[in-house]
Structures are given as C-alpha cells and as structure tokens.
Design an enzyme around this catalytic site. Sequence first.
Site, PDB file in Angstrom:
ATOM      1  N   VAL A  11      -9.438  -8.828   0.166  1.00  0.00           N
ATOM      2  CA  VAL A  11      -8.301  -9.715  -0.094  1.00  0.00           C
ATOM      3  C   VAL A  11      -8.421 -11.001   0.707  1.00  0.00           C
ATOM      4  CG1 VAL A  11      -5.797  -9.956   0.062  1.00  0.00           C
ATOM      5  CG2 VAL A  11      -6.795  -7.794  -0.676  1.00  0.00           C
ATOM      6  N   CYS A 257      -5.828   0.752  -3.475  1.00  0.00           N
ATOM      7  CA  CYS A 257      -4.486   0.682  -4.060  1.00  0.00           C
ATOM      8  C   CYS A 257      -3.969   1.993  -4.642  1.00  0.00           C
ATOM      9  CB  CYS A 257      -4.456  -0.404  -5.140  1.00  0.00           C
ATOM     10  SG  CYS A 257      -4.680  -2.074  -4.486  1.00  0.00           S
TER      11      CYS A 257
END
Length: 401
Positions: A11, A257
Amino acid sequence: MKVSIIGQGYVGLTISAFAGQAHDVIGFDTNSEIVDRLNQGISHIEGVESSLILELISKGKYKATTNETEINGSDVVVIALPTPLDSSRKPDLSFIDAACKVIAENLEAPALIINESTSYPGTLRNYINPTIKKYSKVKLVHEYAISPERVDPGRVEWNQKNTPRLFAGLTPQATLMAKGFYSTFCDNLVEVSSPEVAEAAKLFENTFRQVNIALVNELAQISYALGIDVRETLDAANTKPYGFMKFTPGAGVGGHCIPVDPSYLAHLALENGVRATFIERANEVNLEMPTYIAKRVASDNGGSLEGKKVLVVGVAYKPNVADTRETPAEHLIEALNDMGAVVTWNDEVVGNWKGASSSALGGADIAIVVTKHEVVSSQAIMKAAPYVFDTTGVVKGAVQL
C-alpha cells in the site's frame, strides 16, 4: 506539499509512487534493506515499476528512509501499515501504535494525519487520535482523516488514479484537506459522512468476498459428495443475467484483506453485543479448506499420505504475484505434514519462502496446485507427479476440487 508515508509495502509504496508525481514524498520504513533498495530505484512491489521510482528520485520527489525525524515538516502524513490478527485471531494494532508514536515524537507543526490501514470503525477517532496525543511531547492540533486503501497486487486495470477512493475527516476541515490531497492523483473521490462509515465500508467489501468464497467452497464439498462438477454448476448459475455474482472455490483465502478484515468487523460487532454468525462461519469454512483438500487427496491415494512425496505447486496467495501473506498453502502444508507426507513446494514467482527455496517441479508422488502462475505451464505441472490435484480449476487433466 511535503508528504510522509509510513510503511513502504504494497500500500505505502503504491501511494508513494502516485503522490510523488505531485508532491515531495518521504517514504518511511523500518526495514533498512527495503529502504536501501528503494533509494537505488529498485521496487519490491508488483505494479510499481523500478523505472518510476528512479524517475521520482532523479526529480527529487521521493526518498526512502529509516530515519523517523525526516517526517518533520510534513503537511500530510499517511499511515499505510499492516493490521494483522494476533494468535487469538483478534485485531492487532501494534503497527498502528508504532506509527502514532513516530508521528507524535517527530512532528513539530500541525499536519493532516490520514489512516489508510484497514481497521474497525472507530480506529481513527478512538485510537489513532488519542494515541498520538498520548505520545506527543508538544501540544499540536492535527487534523485527522481516513481513506481506506484499495490496492490489489498484480491487477493492472485498476490503480490509484482510477479506483474510486472513499474519504472522510474527523472535522469538516480535515475532510476538505483530504479531498485536496487525494484530488492531486485520484480521479474519483467519494466523500462519506464519517470516518466510521469509510472504515466499515472497507471491512464489508472484503467480508462480502470472504462469505461468498466460503459459500462456494462449501458448495464444492457438497458437489463432490453428490458427484456433481462444482465449476460446471457455477458456470450454469452464472448464465442468469441478474441477481447472481460468480465466485469460484479454492484452497482457502489469502492476502492481507480477505482472511483478516472480516475478523475486525466480527470483533467490533461482538464488543457491541452482536454475533457475526455469517462471518464466523465463513472464516471456519475457509480455514478448514486446506484440511479438507489434504483428506480428499489422501482418500484418492489409498487413504494415507504417510511417507508419500507431496509437492505443493504455488505458495503465493494469488496468481502472478510474489505475495505470500496469509496464503492457504501454509495451512495445507501443515495438514499434509500432520498426515505424515514428505512435503516440498514449488513457486518460481515467490522463489524463497520461510527460509527455504522453491523445489523442482517434479519427482513427487502427488502434486497439489494451490496457485497457478502464468510462467508455469499446465503440461509441466501434469508431469510433476502421477497424481495431480488442482484447486484452481485451470489445469487440464488434473483431479479437480
């Protein structure tokens, strides 16, 4: 603006690469090896080209560092760190806590603090804000905003520019500042009414996937018991032009996730007196899939894997990336070892994992395909062992899940 991004993983580096085209970016990370390579223009993340990092460095728009004092003077600080589960599968905010400490101890002027790390609703308001205040030696009034990350390693059609981005601030001013920052490199901004809505939306996006993957994994088990082809069944259902979205079965779920985010939502729900039964069952089904697969394979091979050479093909959690976070291959290998198998693994994309190197694609009694990379042909996999079990549904001639 001067922008500091705490965390240079999947990220953080992705955001750095896009923000660096409009701002001066400091990429902070505690991993000195990663930082050294980044400062040489060598990217370690799929989707962030080394040439882009080199270009940003040459223009003075990006610098990686392990020196936390270099975030001082930042107009914006973005937290982009892992939010894993602890050994009890409860939320672990230790990385967030460390980031709050770095921010509190090194900023000497007010800044906009943005959290992109995935966590439960209330994290920004009830954890990050007070934690930074707790660690601060100087009383500063920062602004706080949330914009949950949406990064899918290996996906090329969606990126930071064209993926819709949710955002909200703790104050109207923070919301306005966050909009101003992200509008410099994102095309589609979606403002929501509160940080809690953005945090909850992020968790539900991945909970939706977790529950539906669990549903088709359960269908795969039912279909096998009934002698029905689960993938043909799913293809048939997918002919309906409305009210259906196709998911496919596999060895479980991986990545940061899907295996993690639903547990954050379930944890907060329980704290507020609500039992997240669908989420709990989905977690159970997906975590049990590797054991189910090992038992299926054993059943096809005389009822026992004791002493048999079993090759696990593909340990990345998804095709064509080197990301092994939460990979179901790990649980499958554990189940196979418990059943007495002699286990090796092959993954030419990952290369090295858990202190070992990828084994040759061959010489096994049994091969189990967890992840099928494009660089590995189905023909080569079929030659790896006399019995091949495929959890992906793409290797022709293999026994299918």
